[in-house]
Scaffold this active site. Structure first.
Site, PDB file in Angstrom:
ATOM      1  N   GLU A  74      -5.745   1.700  -7.927  1.00  0.00           N
ATOM      2  CA  GLU A  74      -4.337   1.391  -7.797  1.00  0.00           C
ATOM      3  C   GLU A  74      -4.119   0.173  -6.917  1.00  0.00           C
ATOM      4  O   GLU A  74      -4.836  -0.052  -5.958  1.00  0.00           O
ATOM      5  CB  GLU A  74      -3.597   2.606  -7.251  1.00  0.00           C
ATOM      6  CG  GLU A  74      -3.626   3.715  -8.288  1.00  0.00           C
ATOM      7  CD  GLU A  74      -2.904   4.970  -7.875  1.00  0.00           C
ATOM      8  OE1 GLU A  74      -2.467   5.682  -8.783  1.00  0.00           O
ATOM      9  OE2 GLU A  74      -2.771   5.237  -6.679  1.00  0.00           O
ATOM     10  N   CYS A 112      -1.105  -5.037  -1.988  1.00  0.00           N
ATOM     11  CA  CYS A 112      -1.938  -4.050  -1.300  1.00  0.00           C
ATOM     12  C   CYS A 112      -3.084  -3.699  -2.250  1.00  0.00           C
ATOM     13  O   CYS A 112      -2.854  -3.103  -3.311  1.00  0.00           O
ATOM     14  CB  CYS A 112      -1.062  -2.840  -0.975  1.00  0.00           C
ATOM     15  SG  CYS A 112      -1.918  -1.499  -0.159  1.00  0.00           S
ATOM     16  N   CYS A 126     -12.935   6.925  -1.647  1.00  0.00           N
ATOM     17  CA  CYS A 126     -13.347   6.547  -0.291  1.00  0.00           C
ATOM     18  C   CYS A 126     -14.222   7.660   0.271  1.00  0.00           C
ATOM     19  O   CYS A 126     -13.947   8.839   0.060  1.00  0.00           O
ATOM     20  CB  CYS A 126     -12.120   6.350   0.597  1.00  0.00           C
ATOM     21  SG  CYS A 126     -12.547   5.820   2.282  1.00  0.00           S
ATOM     22  N   CYS A 140     -10.721  10.966   5.654  1.00  0.00           N
ATOM     23  CA  CYS A 140      -9.632  11.216   6.614  1.00  0.00           C
ATOM     24  C   CYS A 140      -8.727  12.311   6.046  1.00  0.00           C
ATOM     25  O   CYS A 140      -8.344  12.264   4.873  1.00  0.00           O
ATOM     26  CB  CYS A 140      -8.826   9.947   6.865  1.00  0.00           C
ATOM     27  SG  CYS A 140      -9.864   8.593   7.456  1.00  0.00           S
ATOM     28  N   CYS A 191      -5.194  11.607   4.249  1.00  0.00           N
ATOM     29  CA  CYS A 191      -5.137  10.535   3.255  1.00  0.00           C
ATOM     30  C   CYS A 191      -5.544  11.046   1.878  1.00  0.00           C
ATOM     31  O   CYS A 191      -6.586  11.686   1.723  1.00  0.00           O
ATOM     32  CB  CYS A 191      -6.084   9.413   3.708  1.00  0.00           C
ATOM     33  SG  CYS A 191      -6.342   8.148   2.464  1.00  0.00           S
ATOM     34  N   CYS A 236       1.069   3.135   1.323  1.00  0.00           N
ATOM     35  CA  CYS A 236      -0.313   3.232   1.786  1.00  0.00           C
ATOM     36  C   CYS A 236      -0.718   4.684   1.997  1.00  0.00           C
ATOM     37  O   CYS A 236       0.057   5.486   2.474  1.00  0.00           O
ATOM     38  CB  CYS A 236      -0.460   2.484   3.101  1.00  0.00           C
ATOM     39  SG  CYS A 236      -0.257   0.724   2.898  1.00  0.00           S
TER      40      CYS A 236
END
Ligand code: SAH
Ligand code: SF4
Length: 343
Positions: free
Chosen positions: A93, A107, A114, A118, A121, A334
C-alpha cells in the site's frame, strides 16, 4: 538470485539502452523523460516511432512491474490510498497525504509486511513476506504521482521497516532525488525507523541528507519492550546513544514519532520520561493518536486525554506537533497498512 522482472525504473540511461536494445543514447533519454512523467505504456511515448513502440511493447509489455489494484480516495482530507500488486502477487500500500498547507506527501512502503511485530501496528501483525526492491519503491511514487503530480515529499512510513531493507531504500532514494529525474530534494525525504540502531548509525555514516524519524512511542523502557520487540535488542539507552551520534554527525534535528495509546503512554509520568529522553537532543516530537485497527486491542485517547498530555509537554518544554492524522477514513493513515497477502 533476485528475480528481475520488467521495470525500467531505477535504471541508468545505459541500463535502459541495454535492456531495450537501443542503439542511440538519446532514445534512452526520451524514454527516461516519459518515465519521469509517469508514462509507463510504450504506446503513449509518442516521440518514438510506431514500429519502435510496438517492438518495445512486445519486448517488455510496459515499463512498470506493478499495477494499481485498489484505489480509495477521501475527498475531505485529500488522502488517497492505493493497493499495488507487485510482480509476484503481493499487495502493498502507498498513501498520499495532504497537509494544511496543501503540501502533498507520498507515504511509501519498504517491505511487504514487517518483521518487527510492534503490537499497535497492523503491518506488524502480518509478519515479513519479503523486502521490496528499489524499483518497486520507486513505482509506488510513480503511481501516486498520477493522482497528484505536485507530490513533493516522501516519507517511508508505509508498510515495513526501511532500515531493515537499507540498500534498496537508499537506492530508491538516490533515484528519486536525481535532479535529471524526479528531483525530490533529500530534505524532503524522511526515513522512519522503529529504532534499528545499526541503520541509524549507517545513515549517519553515508551522509545521505534525508530526514530521520524514529518511532519512540514511549520513553519507558519496560513498556517499550512490551509494545515493540525491537527494544529488546536496542533498548532506550542504546537508541539514545545512536541518536546522539547521528545528531553529532548529521547535525540535524530529527523527529520522534509518538503514537498515543490511551491509558498507556499519555500520563504525566510518560511526559516526564519523554522530556528526560530528549534531553541533549534537538528533536521534534510528532504526536499521533493511535489509529484503530479492528484486530488490535488498544484505544485511541480522546481529546481530553490528549489535551492533558500536551499540557504536560508544554510545562516540560517538550516541542511537539501533530502532523498526519488524515487518511483515517480510507484506512490509510500510518500504521493502518496491511493488505491481504499470501503468506
Ligand atoms: N517501520 C517504520 C516505518 C513504518 S511505521 C517505523 O516503525 O517507524 C510508520 C509510523 O506509523 C510509525 O511511526 C509507527 O509508530 C506508526 N504507527 C504504527 N501503527 C500505528 C497505528 N495503529 N496508529 C498510528 N500510528 C501507527
Ligand atoms: Fe513494522 Fe513500523 Fe509497524 Fe513496527 S510500527 S511493525 S516497525 S511497520
Amino acid at each position: 538470485m533476485k528475480e528481475k522482472p520488467n521495470s525500467l525504473y531505477g535504471l541508468s540511461l545505459d541500463e535502459i539502452g541495454q535492456t531495450l536494445g537501443l542503439s542511440r543514447r538519446y532514445q534512452a533519454k526520451q524514454i527516461h523523460q516519459w518515465l519521469i512523467k509517469g508514462v509507463t505504456s510504450f504506446d503513449e511515448m509518442t516521440n518514438l516511432s510506431k514500429a519502435e513502440r510496438q517492438r518495445l511493447t512486445e519486448l517488455m509489455g510496459s515499463a512498470v512491474s506493478s499495477k494499481v489494484v485498489d484505489k480509495q480516495l477521501d475527498r475531505d482530507s485529500g488522502a488517497a490510498k492505493l493497493g499495488i500488486a507487485t510482480f509476484d502477487g503481493s499487495v502493498i500500500e502507498a498513501v498520499l497525504l495532504t497537509d494544511k498547507e496543501d503540501r502533498k506527501t507520498a507515504c511509501l512502503s519498504s517491505q511487504v509486511g514487517c518483521a518487527m511485530g510492534c503490537s499497535f501496528c497492523r503491518t506488524g501483525t502480518m509478519g515479513l513476506v519479503r523486502d521490496l526492491q528499489a524499483f518497486e519503491i520507486i513505482e509506488q511514487f510513480v503511481h501516486l504521482r498520477r493522482i497528484a503530480p505536485d507530490t513533493s515529499h516522501i516519507v517511508f512510513m508505509g508498510m515495513g521497516e526501511p532500515m531493515a531493507n537499507f540498500a534498496e531504500v537508499v537506492q530508491a532514494i538516490k533515484y528519486l532525488h536525481d535532479p535529471q529525474g524526479f528531483n525530490i530534494g533529500f530534505p524532503r525525504i524522511t526515513i522512519s525507523t522503529c529504532g534499528l540502531v545499526p541503520g541509524i548509525l549507517k545513515l549517519a555514516e553515508i551522509n545521505l541528507p534525508v530526514k530521520l524519524a524514529v518511532s519512540l512511542v514511549t520513553a519507558d523502557n519496560g513498556l517499550r519492550t512490551h509494545l515493540m520487540p525491537v527494544n529488546k535488542a536496542y533498548p532506550l539507552d542504546d537508541l539514545k546513544t545512536a541518536l546522539l551520534r547521528y545528531q553529532h554527525v548529521a547535525g540535524k534535528r530529527f523527529t520522534l514519532e509518538y503514537v498515543m495509546l490511551s491509558g498507556q503512554n499519555t500520563d504525566s509520568d510518560s511526559a516526564r520520561r519523554l522530556a528526560q529522553f530528549i534531553r541533549g537532543m534537538d528533536v521534534m516530537v510528532n504526536l499521533i493518536p493511535w489509529n484503530p485497527a479492528a484486530e488490535l486491542d488498544w484505544q485511541t485517547p480522546d481529546a481530553k486525554e490528549i489535551a492533558a498530555f500536551t499540557r504536560e509537554l508544554d510545562l516540560l518544554g517538550v516541542p511537539y506537533t501533530r502532523r498526519f492524522s488524515r487518511g483515517r477514513s480510507v484506512n490509510g493513515a500510518c500504521g493502518q497498512l496491511a493488505a491481504a497477502n499470501p503468506q
